[in-house]
Design an enzyme around this catalytic site. Structure first.
Site, PDB file in Angstrom:
ATOM      1  NE  ARG A 276       2.630   3.151 -12.087  1.00  0.00           N
ATOM      2  CZ  ARG A 276       3.932   3.307 -11.945  1.00  0.00           C
ATOM      3  NH1 ARG A 276       4.753   3.093 -12.961  1.00  0.00           N
ATOM      4  NH2 ARG A 276       4.445   3.713 -10.805  1.00  0.00           N
TER       5      ARG A 276
ATOM      6  CE1 TYR B 291      -4.010  -4.707  -8.768  1.00  0.00           C
ATOM      7  CE2 TYR B 291      -2.679  -2.751  -9.112  1.00  0.00           C
ATOM      8  CZ  TYR B 291      -3.413  -3.569  -8.276  1.00  0.00           C
ATOM      9  OH  TYR B 291      -3.567  -3.238  -6.944  1.00  0.00           O
TER      10      TYR B 291
ATOM     11  CE  LYS C  23      -0.617   7.012 -12.374  1.00  0.00           C
ATOM     12  NZ  LYS C  23       0.053   7.867 -11.431  1.00  0.00           N
TER      13      LYS C  23
ATOM     14  CG  HIS D 106       2.579  11.356 -10.858  1.00  0.00           C
ATOM     15  ND1 HIS D 106       3.547  10.541 -10.316  1.00  0.00           N
ATOM     16  CD2 HIS D 106       1.401  10.772 -10.542  1.00  0.00           C
ATOM     17  CE1 HIS D 106       2.976   9.517  -9.707  1.00  0.00           C
ATOM     18  NE2 HIS D 106       1.674   9.639  -9.825  1.00  0.00           N
TER      19      HIS D 106
ATOM     20  CB  SER E  28       4.058   5.586  -7.685  1.00  0.00           C
ATOM     21  OG  SER E  28       3.930   6.071  -9.004  1.00  0.00           O
TER      22      SER E  28
ATOM     23  CB  CYS F 185       5.974   9.232  -2.395  1.00  0.00           C
ATOM     24  SG  CYS F 185       7.211   7.968  -2.740  1.00  0.00           S
TER      25      CYS F 185
ATOM     26  CG  ASN G 120      -2.021   9.476   3.001  1.00  0.00           C
ATOM     27  OD1 ASN G 120      -2.716   9.230   3.976  1.00  0.00           O
ATOM     28  ND2 ASN G 120      -1.595   8.533   2.185  1.00  0.00           N
TER      29      ASN G 120
ATOM     30  CG  ASP H 254      -2.263   9.679  -9.573  1.00  0.00           C
ATOM     31  OD1 ASP H 254      -1.278   9.573  -8.822  1.00  0.00           O
ATOM     32  OD2 ASP H 254      -2.368   9.046 -10.631  1.00  0.00           O
TER      33      ASP H 254
ATOM     34  NE  ARG I 228      -2.057   1.694  -6.182  1.00  0.00           N
ATOM     35  CZ  ARG I 228      -1.437   2.869  -6.274  1.00  0.00           C
ATOM     36  NH1 ARG I 228      -2.120   3.988  -6.318  1.00  0.00           N
ATOM     37  NH2 ARG I 228      -0.116   2.929  -6.289  1.00  0.00           N
TER      38      ARG I 228
HETATM   39  P1  GTP Z   1       0.089   6.876  -6.205  1.00  0.00           P
HETATM   40  O1  GTP Z   1      -1.382   6.671  -6.169  1.00  0.00           O
HETATM   41  O2  GTP Z   1       0.852   5.592  -6.366  1.00  0.00           O
HETATM   42  O3  GTP Z   1       0.548   7.882  -7.207  1.00  0.00           O
HETATM   43  O4  GTP Z   1       0.567   7.314  -4.741  1.00  0.00           O
HETATM   44  P2  GTP Z   1       0.326   8.540  -3.747  1.00  0.00           P
HETATM   45  O5  GTP Z   1       1.425   9.523  -3.919  1.00  0.00           O
HETATM   46  O6  GTP Z   1      -1.067   9.049  -3.837  1.00  0.00           O
HETATM   47  O7  GTP Z   1       0.596   7.837  -2.353  1.00  0.00           O
HETATM   48  P3  GTP Z   1      -0.283   7.754  -1.018  1.00  0.00           P
HETATM   49  O8  GTP Z   1      -0.770   9.081  -0.534  1.00  0.00           O
HETATM   50  O9  GTP Z   1      -1.333   6.732  -1.227  1.00  0.00           O
HETATM   51  O10 GTP Z   1       0.800   7.220   0.032  1.00  0.00           O
HETATM   52  C1  GTP Z   1       1.248   5.934   0.037  1.00  0.00           C
HETATM   53  C2  GTP Z   1       2.071   5.572   1.243  1.00  0.00           C
HETATM   54  O11 GTP Z   1       2.768   6.671   1.820  1.00  0.00           O
HETATM   55  C3  GTP Z   1       1.238   4.968   2.343  1.00  0.00           C
HETATM   56  O12 GTP Z   1       1.933   3.859   2.862  1.00  0.00           O
HETATM   57  C4  GTP Z   1       1.150   6.075   3.344  1.00  0.00           C
HETATM   58  O13 GTP Z   1       0.933   5.583   4.636  1.00  0.00           O
HETATM   59  C5  GTP Z   1       2.489   6.765   3.200  1.00  0.00           C
HETATM   60  N1  GTP Z   1       2.416   8.194   3.588  1.00  0.00           N
HETATM   61  C6  GTP Z   1       1.644   9.150   3.027  1.00  0.00           C
HETATM   62  N2  GTP Z   1       1.824  10.348   3.626  1.00  0.00           N
HETATM   63  C7  GTP Z   1       2.743  10.144   4.585  1.00  0.00           C
HETATM   64  C8  GTP Z   1       3.367  10.997   5.561  1.00  0.00           C
HETATM   65  O14 GTP Z   1       3.102  12.194   5.639  1.00  0.00           O
HETATM   66  N3  GTP Z   1       4.288  10.418   6.382  1.00  0.00           N
HETATM   67  C9  GTP Z   1       4.608   9.099   6.303  1.00  0.00           C
HETATM   68  N4  GTP Z   1       5.524   8.610   7.148  1.00  0.00           N
HETATM   69  N5  GTP Z   1       4.036   8.257   5.417  1.00  0.00           N
HETATM   70  C10 GTP Z   1       3.125   8.775   4.574  1.00  0.00           C
HETATM   71  C1  SPV Z   2       0.945   5.211  -9.563  1.00  0.00           C
HETATM   72  O1  SPV Z   2       1.607   4.161  -9.596  1.00  0.00           O
HETATM   73  O2  SPV Z   2       1.498   6.340  -9.586  1.00  0.00           O
HETATM   74  C2  SPV Z   2      -0.519   5.154  -9.463  1.00  0.00           C
HETATM   75  C3  SPV Z   2      -1.168   3.852  -9.568  1.00  0.00           C
HETATM   76  O3  SPV Z   2      -1.149   6.186  -9.320  1.00  0.00           O
HETATM   77  S1  SPV Z   2      -1.386   3.318 -11.208  1.00  0.00           S
HETATM   78  O4  SPV Z   2      -2.597   3.947 -11.740  1.00  0.00           O
HETATM   79  O5  SPV Z   2      -1.515   1.878 -11.215  1.00  0.00           O
HETATM   80  O6  SPV Z   2      -0.261   3.746 -12.022  1.00  0.00           O
HETATM   81 MN    MN Z   3       0.189   8.015  -9.336  1.00  0.00          MN
END
Ligand code: GTP
Ligand code: SPV
Ligand code: MN
Length: 595
Positions: free
Chosen positions: A70, A211, A220, A240, A262, A264, A268, A287, A379
């Site tokens: 983004r 992208y 978003k 979010h 994002s 964070c 997971n 999300d 992604r």
């Molecule tokens: P967006 O799609 O961008 O909104 O992100 P998201 O919040 O869904 O993030 P996602 O769950 O994909 O996590 C992204 C990063 O955080 C990866 O590098 C993971 O390995 C790391 N991560 C997720 N959960 C944990 C956790 O509990 N501990 C640690 N240390 N890292 C984590």
């Molecule tokens: C974020 O950045 O919070 C995402 C990926 O979920 S995107 O859809 O590219 O904004």
């Molecule tokens: Mn997001």
């Protein structure tokens, strides 16, 4: 198909955009598999898509190096006055911005097809759902929208002859002259990218990027920026947030919605594999959450999306097995590495590091290479229905009743593993002051600590101060039935830079503590910042963690919190008269509790 669409307003708008952008042809998407396959075949032929021999019906794309995330600096909330967009958004006067973009759009689709994508955010026909129409010149966007939203003819049927829709214009901004060979990822140079929102007319104009959130406009742009402004006007919430259902060993269900910035940890946590016996987790969304107060006075959430656009690096059978099991077929991978045997790979993937691969830029890569094989914001796009722990009710048009809100971010220090808000307004204070280190999900520096209130800094379609007020108002409406609020930090580090908390599946231990608090089974320690767990109430069975690390995870560093106090005060000042008085009162309370 065009002839059968009798929606005059829609037809006029498409005509207008076509006259401006001058595509060679117009194609109406029907959302069928046949359409997806033929679109993909075109992209294989042009060299844009690489079929993966190891994963059925799955494809790898490599974006331009200027187009990998983004672009917050070029994302605009264009309201009539700058004050309405507020201090956390970029603003240009709507007339001026439309002039700039109209110039950019002029002839921008020459040599290309304009695809009309009718899509629904939320189950088609649900009272909470919204219809959007995206006009795009990118077949990659069409295929991604097929997975991420509900696309097709059925949407047009619901629309009828005068139904409401949110118009979304998208162009990659790369017209083709006659005979010109196309780039493998056409897009406009960075300074010409504009992601614009006109929330007062529910309109989205995006230019120059192909992208993710810049281009898949249902996500978003519509489901957060435009929807948050609508939600403010109409009394609901667009957040979010992931949504999950946690079932305890007695069979009681808890629905949890969590806002992390994002990259964070939402994906997971949404699919977490509980590391303690007897607890079950099911994913509803990873999300975005749309929430409305139901007839029983509780807050109900739906996931407006139909797929996951998830961060690839770090995803493995070890960290997130359910995500991995969602990726075996029918997926799109963007900016991942390609192995010699035709599979994708990224940093943190299971098994051995390949001795050779093709990196996300298309170059040879070996473990000795200096740069990463996958882009840090690589992604996957995967259908939510393929997730093995998808909740059977994930498409229930009524949504699920939320019991718990969680806020959080990435903080190497200061913020403890978990604390509970004293009450709703304190929870709103915690959400509004959330801070996190920046990630690769946005183009810009990584690792800088910034305030990201409610994980919405890049996604709030109006003045953030008014958004805080909306949270306070929702609390007043929900009263006794309001969800409980918590703040977490999975990312605290030891002085030598190691994660103190194992994270991922072990995060269920923290969720269990929250559920037991909600049930009134356990009490907590009153501290200046909120309610903290008694060590003995955190289920650490089977976890190899030292007592010192637990102490550190729960430690409140008074000096650091005093510094935080003055930083929050400074941060609040930017909102001027838009900052709700109760949040100043919360800051005062916090200050007093530290005295
Ligand atoms: P967006 O799609 O961008 O909104 O992100 P998201 O919040 O869904 O993030 P996602 O769950 O994909 O996590 C992204 C990063 O955080 C990866 O590098 C993971 O390995 C790391 N991560 C997720 N959960 C944990 C956790 O509990 N501990 C640690 N240390 N890292 C984590
Ligand atoms: C974020 O950045 O919070 C995402 C990926 O979920 S995107 O859809 O590219 O904004
Ligand atoms: Mn997001």
């Amino acid at each position: 198909m065009l002839a059968t669409i009798k929606h005059e307003k829609l037809n006029c708008w498409i005509q207008e955009v076509a006259e401006l952008c001058q595509p060679d042809s117009i194609y109406w998407c029907d959302g069928t598999k046949k359409e997806y396959d033929s679109m993909m075949s075109l992209m294989i032929e042009s060299g844009m898509a690489i079929p993966l021999s190891k994963r059925a019906n799955s494809f790898l794309f490599r974006s331009d190096t200027s187009d990998v995330a983004r672009v917050e600096d070029q994302t605009y909330i264009s309201t009539l006055t700058q004050d309405e967009a507020g201090p956390t958004n970029n603003w240009i006067d709507p007339a001026e911005l439309k002039k700039i973009m109209t110039d950019l759009y002029t002839g921008c689709m020459k040599g290309r097809t304009l695809y009309v994508i009718p899509f629904s955010m939320g189950p088609i026909g649900s009272p909470i759902s919204k219809i959007g129409i995206e006009l795009t010149d990118s077949p990659y966007v069409v295929c991604n929208m097929h997975i991420m939203t509900r696309v097709g003819t059925k949407v047009l049927e619901v629309l009828g002859t005068d139904g409401e829709y949110i118009p979304c214009v998208h162009s990659i901004g790369a017209p083709l002259a006659e005979g010109q060979k196309d780039a493998s990822w056409p897009c406009a140079p960075i300074e010409k990218k504009y992601i614009s929102h006109f929330p007062q007319e529910n309109l989205i104009w995006s230019f120059g990027s192909g992208y993710g959130g810049n281009a898949l406009l249902g996500k978003k742009c519509l489901a957060l920026r435009i929807a948050s402004a609508m939600a403010k006007r109409e009394g609901w919430m667009a957040e979010h947030m992931l949504i999950l259902r946690l079932t305890n060993p007695e069979g009681r269900r808890f629905h949890i919605a969590a806002a992390f910035p994002s990259a964070c940890g939402k994906t997971n946590l949404a699919m977490l594999k509980p590391m303690i016996e007897g607890w079950k987790c099911e994913c509803i969304g990873d999300d975005i959450a749309w929430m409305k107060i139901g007839t029983d006075g509780r807050l109900y959430a739906i996931n407006p999306e139909a797929g996951f656009f998830g961060v690839a690096p770090g995803t493995s059978y070890d960290s997130n097995p359910s995500a991995m099991d969602s990726l075996n077929k029918n997926c799109i991978f963007t900016n991942c590495a390609l192995t010699d045997d035709g599979d994708i790979w990224w940093e943190g993937f299971d098994g051995e590091t390949p001795a050779h691969a093709i990196d996300w830029k298309g170059n040879d890569w070996t473990p000795e290479s200096k740069s990463s094989a996958a882009h840090p914001n690589a992604r996957f796009t995967a259908p939510a229905s393929q997730c093995p722990v998808i909740c059977p009710d994930w498409e229930d048009p009524n949504g699920v009743p939320i019991d718990i809100f969680v806020f959080g971010g990435r903080r190497a220090s200061v913020v403890p593993l978990v604390n509970e808000a004293y009450d709703w307004n304190h929870g709103v204070f915690l959400g509004s002051t959330a801070a996190s280190e920046t990630t690769a999900a946005n183009i810009g520096e990584v690792g800088n600590l910034r305030r990201d209130p409610f994980a919405m800094k890049p996604f709030c379609g109006y003045n953030m101060g008014e958004y805080f007020q909306h949270w306070l108002d929702m609390g007043n409406k929900l009263g006794e039935k309001a969800p409980r609020m918590f703040y977490v930090n999975w990312f605290r580090k030891s002085p030598d830079g190691k994660w103190l908390w194992p994270g991922f599946g072990d995060n269920v231990r923290v969720l269990k503590w929250m559920c037991e608090r909600v049930e009134g089974k356990i009490d907590a320690i009153e501290t200046p910042i909120g309610l903290l767990p008694k060590k003995e109430n955190l289920d650490l069975n089977g976890l190899n963690i030292s007592n010192d690390d637990i102490e550190e995870l729960l430690r409140i560093d008074t000096e650091a919190w005093r510094a935080e106090l003055s930083d929050i005060e400074k941060y609040f000042q930017q909102f001027g008269s838009h900052l709700p008085q109760p949040l100043y009162a919360q800051l005062e309370n916090l200050r007093n509790r530290f005295k």
